[in-house]
Design a protein around this motif. Structure first.
Motif, PDB file in Angstrom:
ATOM      1  N   PRO A 127      -8.196   3.444   3.693  1.00 18.62           N
ATOM      2  CA  PRO A 127      -8.257   2.087   2.750  1.00 18.62           C
ATOM      3  C   PRO A 127      -9.345   1.094   3.377  1.00 18.62           C
ATOM      4  CG  PRO A 127      -5.938   2.826   3.170  1.00 18.62           C
ATOM      5  CD  PRO A 127      -6.873   3.682   4.380  1.00 18.62           C
ATOM      6  N   TYR A 128      -9.862   0.567   2.649  1.00 17.76           N
ATOM      7  CA  TYR A 128     -10.919  -0.723   2.865  1.00 17.76           C
ATOM      8  C   TYR A 128     -10.856  -1.936   2.062  1.00 17.76           C
ATOM      9  CZ  TYR A 128     -15.086  -3.246   3.958  1.00 17.76           C
ATOM     10  OH  TYR A 128     -15.972  -3.952   4.234  1.00 17.76           O
ATOM     11  N   LEU A 162      -4.397  -5.859  -3.737  1.00 23.23           N
ATOM     12  CA  LEU A 162      -3.283  -6.255  -3.246  1.00 23.23           C
ATOM     13  C   LEU A 162      -2.269  -4.587  -2.720  1.00 23.23           C
ATOM     14  CD1 LEU A 162      -1.619  -9.149  -5.150  1.00 23.23           C
ATOM     15  CD2 LEU A 162      -2.231  -8.923  -2.724  1.00 23.23           C
ATOM     16  N   ASP A 163      -2.735  -3.782  -3.762  1.00 26.82           N
ATOM     17  CA  ASP A 163      -2.264  -2.430  -3.536  1.00 26.82           C
ATOM     18  C   ASP A 163      -2.942  -1.861  -2.176  1.00 26.82           C
ATOM     19  OD1 ASP A 163      -0.830  -2.793  -5.639  1.00 26.82           O
ATOM     20  OD2 ASP A 163      -1.915  -1.309  -7.016  1.00 26.82           O
ATOM     21  N   SER A 167      -1.289  -3.612   0.892  1.00 21.92           N
ATOM     22  CA  SER A 167      -0.184  -3.280   1.017  1.00 21.92           C
ATOM     23  C   SER A 167       0.119  -1.930   2.012  1.00 21.92           C
ATOM     24  CB  SER A 167       0.681  -2.972  -0.037  1.00 21.92           C
ATOM     25  OG  SER A 167       0.278  -2.013  -0.866  1.00 21.92           O
ATOM     26  N   GLU A 168      -1.100  -1.258   1.480  1.00 21.75           N
ATOM     27  CA  GLU A 168      -1.045   0.347   2.411  1.00 21.75           C
ATOM     28  C   GLU A 168      -1.380  -0.024   3.899  1.00 21.75           C
ATOM     29  OE1 GLU A 168      -3.655   3.062   0.634  1.00 21.75           O
ATOM     30  OE2 GLU A 168      -2.936   2.546  -1.256  1.00 21.75           O
ATOM     31  N   MET A 169      -1.878  -1.109   4.135  1.00 21.11           N
ATOM     32  CA  MET A 169      -2.075  -1.276   5.512  1.00 21.11           C
ATOM     33  C   MET A 169      -1.072  -2.080   6.338  1.00 21.11           C
ATOM     34  SD  MET A 169      -6.199  -2.561   5.116  1.00 21.11           S
ATOM     35  CE  MET A 169      -7.428  -1.987   4.273  1.00 21.11           C
ATOM     36  N   ILE A 170      -0.216  -2.238   5.669  1.00 19.07           N
ATOM     37  CA  ILE A 170       1.146  -3.015   6.526  1.00 19.07           C
ATOM     38  C   ILE A 170       1.468  -2.263   7.631  1.00 19.07           C
ATOM     39  CG2 ILE A 170       3.620  -3.894   6.445  1.00 19.07           C
ATOM     40  CD1 ILE A 170       3.000  -4.427   3.512  1.00 19.07           C
ATOM     41  N   ASP A 171       1.792  -2.588   8.874  1.00 27.44           N
ATOM     42  CA  ASP A 171       1.988  -1.753   9.993  1.00 27.44           C
ATOM     43  C   ASP A 171       1.194  -0.962  10.659  1.00 27.44           C
ATOM     44  OD1 ASP A 171       4.500  -3.377  10.565  1.00 27.44           O
ATOM     45  OD2 ASP A 171       5.705  -2.174   9.207  1.00 27.44           O
ATOM     46  N   CYS A 172      -0.303  -1.172   9.965  1.00 28.33           N
ATOM     47  CA  CYS A 172      -1.201  -0.020  10.350  1.00 28.33           C
ATOM     48  C   CYS A 172      -2.208  -0.791  11.296  1.00 28.33           C
ATOM     49  CB  CYS A 172      -1.941   0.465   9.205  1.00 28.33           C
ATOM     50  SG  CYS A 172      -1.207   1.596   8.091  1.00 28.33           S
TER      51      CYS A 172
END
Length: 319
Positions: free
Chosen positions: A2-3, A36-37, A40-45
């Motif tokens: 993701p970027y 936003l999607d 959200s994939e980057m949360i806790d990454c």
């Protein structure tokens, strides 16, 4: 992987237990539309983050009695900025008198990063003996997407050093860039009033010319793509359709394509709405902002003609 990239405002930095810091960013307008999607994939990454302020703070010396800057600037008809010698200092120099001691104090001023970089990319910014680097090339390549790390490696210096050098150079040319920006805005405002067509003035970059080939000329004002710089029939046709309605139609994906328009303007306009500047977009396409502006004006004219014709046909059918 993701970027995403977006522009935001740093609101606060909170100290957390265990030596951790929490950074709060505020995103306004449509800065995260469609992102936003991915975010959200980057949360806790773990993520790699780099930030650059869009505002440059620099210091000037002012007269403590008058609160006026000690150094002022003027711009000639070619956009070249030079220092104005105060009348008193000039007289003292002519008469060979010692300069009068003026009480001074330092004051912090602000300038937009985009204005400074446009000034540098116009080829009109000065060089300094103690900063022996090609900042035109550095800034241009940075806008094209190259990293400070890569540029620093080529120059044989650390990435931290090149950031400090660029920051120092931007601060030095900031007051000149602000004066130059005032000059070009006043010039562009005056030209339509005089009925001057784009390209008639020798100080303006003609459409289709490349920035590198015109470093002695003034770069067109890229941030005012939305309507300014259009000429004659294009301006009248685009003006016949509401600007917001025209842009909404382009963004809807319903606008027709044209063989002689080499750019995907629905996508480019969406990028502009998401915070990218036209200068950055032009750089990403390896073209000059003047070329892109010319194509954008022509594209809007053709889309406006299409809308006008479509609306006219619908009215006739209703009748």
């Amino acid at each position: 992987m993701p970027y995403i990239d977006f522009q935001s405002v740093v609101k606060k930095v909170n100290l957390k237990p265990g030596g951790k810091k929490e950074i709060v960013l505020e995103v306004t307008d449509n800065g995260l539309n469609g992102k936003l999607d991915i975010l959200s994939e980057m949360i806790d990454c773990k993520v790699d983050v780099s930030m650059e302020s869009l505002i440059v703070n620099y210091n000037i010396m002012i007269n403590a009695k008058t609160n006026e800057p000690l150094t002022t600037y003027k711009v000639d008809d070619k956009g070249v900025v030079s220092e104005v010698k105060p009348t008193g200092e000039q007289l003292e120099a002519d008469l060979g008198l010692p300069p009068e001691k003026v009480p001074t104090k330092e004051q912090t001023e602000k300038a937009e990063l985009q204005v400074i970089d446009e000034f540098i990319l116009s080829g009109l910014s000065p060089s300094f003996e103690d900063l022996p680097y090609d900042f035109y090339s550095i800034i241009k390549r940075k806008h094209e997407g190259e990293t400070y790390m890569k540029l620093a490696s080529e120059l044989g210096i650390s990435s931290g050093k090149i950031v400090d050098l660029v920051d120092e150079y931007r601060k030095r040319v900031a007051p000149l860039a602000k004066k130059w920006d005032e000059w070009r805005r006043g010039k562009e405002k005056a030209e339509p009033e005089k009925g001057t067509a784009k390209g008639e003035n020798d100080n303006t970059i003609a459409a289709g010319e490349d920035i590198e080939e015109n470093r002695d000329s003034v770069q067109d004002q890229e941030d005012d793509f939305q309507g300014e710089g259009e000429s004659g029939d294009a301006e009248k046709t685009a003006a016949s359709v509401d600007k917001d309605a025209l842009e909404a139609f382009i963004l809807s994906g319903q606008a027709p394509t044209f063989e002689d328009i080499p750019y995907d303007f629905p996508t480019l306009l969406a990028r502009r709405k998401n915070g990218e500047s036209w200068l950055q977009i032009a750089a990403s396409l390896s073209t000059s902002s003047s070329k892109l502006q010319t194509a954008w004006s022509k594209y809007k004219k053709l889309v406006a003609e299409h809308l006008t014709k479509t609306n006219g046909n619908e009215e006739q059918g209703a009748a």
